[in-house]
Design a protein around this motif. Structure first.
Motif, mmCIF file in Angstrom:
data_model
loop_
_atom_site.group_PDB
_atom_site.id
_atom_site.type_symbol
_atom_site.label_atom_id
_atom_site.label_comp_id
_atom_site.label_asym_id
_atom_site.label_seq_id
_atom_site.Cartn_x
_atom_site.Cartn_y
_atom_site.Cartn_z
ATOM 1 N N TYR A 30 0.838 -1.206 0.000
ATOM 2 C CA TYR A 30 0.000 0.000 0.000
ATOM 3 C C TYR A 30 0.868 1.249 0.000
ATOM 4 O O TYR A 30 0.654 2.188 -0.780
ATOM 5 C CB TYR A 30 -0.927 0.009 1.220
ATOM 6 N N VAL A 31 1.846 1.269 0.897
ATOM 7 C CA VAL A 31 2.693 2.461 1.047
ATOM 8 C C VAL A 31 3.506 2.706 -0.216
ATOM 9 O O VAL A 31 3.535 3.821 -0.759
ATOM 10 C CB VAL A 31 3.615 2.307 2.269
ATOM 11 N N VAL A 32 4.173 1.671 -0.718
ATOM 12 C CA VAL A 32 5.012 1.827 -1.912
ATOM 13 C C VAL A 32 4.150 2.150 -3.126
ATOM 14 O O VAL A 32 4.536 2.953 -3.984
ATOM 15 C CB VAL A 32 5.849 0.556 -2.150
ATOM 16 N N GLY A 33 2.961 1.547 -3.201
ATOM 17 C CA GLY A 33 2.064 1.837 -4.313
ATOM 18 C C GLY A 33 1.624 3.294 -4.324
ATOM 19 O O GLY A 33 1.606 3.943 -5.377
ATOM 20 N N LEU A 34 1.277 3.827 -3.159
ATOM 21 C CA LEU A 34 0.870 5.226 -3.065
ATOM 22 C C LEU A 34 2.034 6.162 -3.388
ATOM 23 O O LEU A 34 1.873 7.149 -4.113
ATOM 24 C CB LEU A 34 0.323 5.518 -1.668
ATOM 25 N N ALA A 41 2.748 10.554 -10.812
ATOM 26 C CA ALA A 41 1.812 11.657 -11.020
ATOM 27 C C ALA A 41 2.546 12.989 -11.112
ATOM 28 O O ALA A 41 2.166 13.866 -11.906
ATOM 29 C CB ALA A 41 0.782 11.689 -9.893
ATOM 30 N N ARG A 42 3.600 13.179 -10.334
ATOM 31 C CA ARG A 42 4.394 14.420 -10.410
ATOM 32 C C ARG A 42 5.012 14.577 -11.792
ATOM 33 O O ARG A 42 5.079 15.684 -12.338
ATOM 34 C CB ARG A 42 5.478 14.429 -9.324
ATOM 35 N N ARG A 43 5.467 13.491 -12.348
ATOM 36 C CA ARG A 43 6.048 13.548 -13.690
ATOM 37 C C ARG A 43 4.980 13.907 -14.729
ATOM 38 O O ARG A 43 5.246 14.673 -15.667
ATOM 39 C CB ARG A 43 6.697 12.207 -14.047
ATOM 40 N N LEU A 44 3.794 13.358 -14.556
ATOM 41 C CA LEU A 44 2.733 13.621 -15.526
ATOM 42 C C LEU A 44 2.264 15.075 -15.474
ATOM 43 O O LEU A 44 2.089 15.706 -16.519
ATOM 44 C CB LEU A 44 1.547 12.683 -15.281
ATOM 45 N N VAL A 45 2.038 15.598 -14.280
ATOM 46 C CA VAL A 45 1.527 16.967 -14.197
ATOM 47 C C VAL A 45 2.570 17.987 -14.629
ATOM 48 O O VAL A 45 2.229 19.123 -14.987
ATOM 49 C CB VAL A 45 1.022 17.304 -12.774
ATOM 50 N N ALA A 137 -6.112 7.717 -12.400
ATOM 51 C CA ALA A 137 -6.284 6.449 -13.113
ATOM 52 C C ALA A 137 -5.000 5.993 -13.776
ATOM 53 O O ALA A 137 -4.712 4.788 -13.845
ATOM 54 C CB ALA A 137 -7.390 6.587 -14.158
ATOM 55 N N ALA A 138 -4.212 6.952 -14.263
ATOM 56 C CA ALA A 138 -2.964 6.607 -14.952
ATOM 57 C C ALA A 138 -1.956 5.936 -14.037
ATOM 58 O O ALA A 138 -1.097 5.176 -14.502
ATOM 59 C CB ALA A 138 -2.355 7.868 -15.582
ATOM 60 N N VAL A 139 -2.054 6.203 -12.726
ATOM 61 C CA VAL A 139 -1.047 5.678 -11.800
ATOM 62 C C VAL A 139 -1.555 4.502 -10.966
ATOM 63 O O VAL A 139 -0.751 3.810 -10.334
ATOM 64 C CB VAL A 139 -0.543 6.802 -10.859
ATOM 65 N N VAL A 140 -2.862 4.257 -10.961
ATOM 66 C CA VAL A 140 -3.425 3.194 -10.121
ATOM 67 C C VAL A 140 -2.820 1.818 -10.388
ATOM 68 O O VAL A 140 -2.597 1.048 -9.443
ATOM 69 C CB VAL A 140 -4.962 3.143 -10.283
ATOM 70 N N PRO A 141 -2.530 1.424 -11.651
ATOM 71 C CA PRO A 141 -1.987 0.079 -11.870
ATOM 72 C C PRO A 141 -0.702 -0.213 -11.106
ATOM 73 O O PRO A 141 -0.391 -1.385 -10.856
ATOM 74 C CB PRO A 141 -1.746 0.048 -13.389
ATOM 75 N N ILE A 142 0.042 0.813 -10.726
ATOM 76 C CA ILE A 142 1.247 0.588 -9.924
ATOM 77 C C ILE A 142 0.868 -0.068 -8.601
ATOM 78 O O ILE A 142 1.460 -1.070 -8.179
ATOM 79 C CB ILE A 142 1.987 1.913 -9.678
ATOM 80 N N GLY A 143 -0.125 0.498 -7.929
ATOM 81 C CA GLY A 143 -0.581 -0.075 -6.669
ATOM 82 C C GLY A 143 -1.248 -1.422 -6.838
ATOM 83 O O GLY A 143 -1.100 -2.307 -5.989
ATOM 84 N N LEU A 144 -1.983 -1.597 -7.940
ATOM 85 C CA LEU A 144 -2.638 -2.879 -8.188
ATOM 86 C C LEU A 144 -1.607 -3.994 -8.337
ATOM 87 O O LEU A 144 -1.769 -5.093 -7.797
ATOM 88 C CB LEU A 144 -3.496 -2.787 -9.446
ATOM 89 N N PHE A 145 -0.548 -3.718 -9.085
ATOM 90 C CA PHE A 145 0.509 -4.720 -9.276
ATOM 91 C C PHE A 145 1.124 -5.125 -7.936
ATOM 92 O O PHE A 145 1.235 -6.309 -7.615
ATOM 93 C CB PHE A 145 1.575 -4.170 -10.213
ATOM 94 N N LEU A 146 1.501 -4.146 -7.133
ATOM 95 C CA LEU A 146 2.148 -4.429 -5.855
ATOM 96 C C LEU A 146 1.190 -5.132 -4.900
ATOM 97 O O LEU A 146 1.595 -6.035 -4.154
ATOM 98 C CB LEU A 146 2.660 -3.129 -5.234
ATOM 99 N N GLY A 147 -0.077 -4.740 -4.923
ATOM 100 C CA GLY A 147 -1.049 -5.378 -4.053
ATOM 101 C C GLY A 147 -1.248 -6.842 -4.372
ATOM 102 O O GLY A 147 -1.334 -7.686 -3.464
ATOM 103 N N ARG A 148 -1.299 -7.182 -5.660
ATOM 104 C CA ARG A 148 -1.467 -8.590 -6.046
ATOM 105 C C ARG A 148 -0.220 -9.415 -5.732
ATOM 106 O O ARG A 148 -0.320 -10.590 -5.369
ATOM 107 C CB ARG A 148 -1.812 -8.693 -7.531
ATOM 108 N N ILE A 149 0.937 -8.815 -5.858
ATOM 109 C CA ILE A 149 2.161 -9.522 -5.464
ATOM 110 C C ILE A 149 2.137 -9.806 -3.966
ATOM 111 O O ILE A 149 2.539 -10.887 -3.506
ATOM 112 C CB ILE A 149 3.409 -8.702 -5.845
ATOM 113 N N ALA A 150 1.657 -8.830 -3.186
ATOM 114 C CA ALA A 150 1.537 -9.036 -1.743
ATOM 115 C C ALA A 150 0.534 -10.146 -1.435
ATOM 116 O O ALA A 150 0.744 -10.943 -0.512
ATOM 117 C CB ALA A 150 1.127 -7.738 -1.063
#
Length: 279
Positions: A30-34, A41-45, A137-150
């Protein structure tokens, strides 16, 4: 009987022990995903050509946005699990609702909570809500990947029996049958594939049409989740909502499938709305 099954690589669910404080892989995900989402997101904006002058949060405002999202994910994820997956238990033991350390989070509930937090953030700062949704939405898959690995490390949410699949695994609490490592399927589909799809869409100008990236995310996640649910063992307290087949490729509608249908419809509506709008 299966002739071969991969032994599950047992990993300590505690990633880090600091005296009496233990940090588990799931919490760390959760922490690393956020934080990973915040960095991306900083890079995108900061990339003006991606937005064509459209209003969006400034990089220094993303700290506050992260707080709104984190609170929404935790509160929504927990309440979603209570309402969608185990309501009878929590009605009989309401004190367990706050016992998050016992496990029990729902992605769809977390998504509703995060969307609520993002809407409040956008309203408070005066930004278009759809552009804020697109960024998230553009960044959510990062957390999804890490969550499923966990999930995989914790040996939870394992797949349906797969005696003839050469990469099937015997999970510690999954009985004697080898099973699909469905957590890894979801990490690939909901994490890697969805991230690549959204990254390509962003690079193609998706952020210039408010709601388009968020809509594609909703549709993409719904399809990925529904497909992966065909390989995932249904939650034991619910089982199949319709049908009773345990075949990995047929029969049985699960709660994950059912909750993904309105998400697909909402995503489709956003995509059609964005396509009708001027870029």
């Amino acid at each position: 009987m299966p002739t071969f099954a991969i032994a599950f690589p047992v990993i300590d669910p505690v990633a880090l022990q600091l005296g009496p404080l233990s940090v588990k892989w799931y919490g760390l995900a959760y922490v690393v995903g956020l934080l990973g989402g915040w960095w991306y997101a900083r890079r995108l904006v900061s990339a003006e050509p991606l937005w064509a002058g459209r209003a969006r949060p400034r990089a220094e405002e993303l700290d506050d946005m992260l707080l709104f999202v984190a609170l929404g994910v935790v509160l929504g994820g927990r309440l979603g699990f209570v309402l969608f997956y185990d309501l009878q238990r929590y009605l009989s033991r309401p004190q367990d609702i706050v016992a998050i350390w016992q496990g029990g989070m729902s992605f769809h509930g977390g998504l509703i909570g995060a969307a609520t937090g993002l809407w409040l953030f956008a309203r408070r700062r005066g930004y278009p809500a759809l552009s804020v949704f697109d960024l998230a939405a553009a960044v959510v898959p990062i957390g999804l990947f890490l969550g499923r690995i966990a999930n995989f490390i914790n040996a939870e949410l394992w797949g349906r029996p797969a005696p003839d699949v050469p990469w099937a695994m015997e999970f510690p609490n999954g009985g004697p049958l080898p099973r699909h490592p469905s957590q890894l399927y979801e990490a690939f589909a909901e994490g890697i594939l969805l991230f690549l799809l959204l990254s390509l869409l962003v690079r193609a100008g998706g952020l210039k049409r408010p709601g388009l990236v968020a809509g594609v995310f909703g549709m993409g996640y719904a399809v990925a989740r529904i497909v992966c649910e065909f390989f995932r063992e249904p939650d034991p307290q619910l089982g199949f909502l319709f049908g009773a087949s345990v075949d990995a490729l047929s029969g049985g509608v699960t709660m994950g499938m059912l909750l993904s249908l309105p998400l697909f419809v909402a995503g489709l509506w956003l995509v059609l709305r964005a396509r009708r709008a001027k870029a």
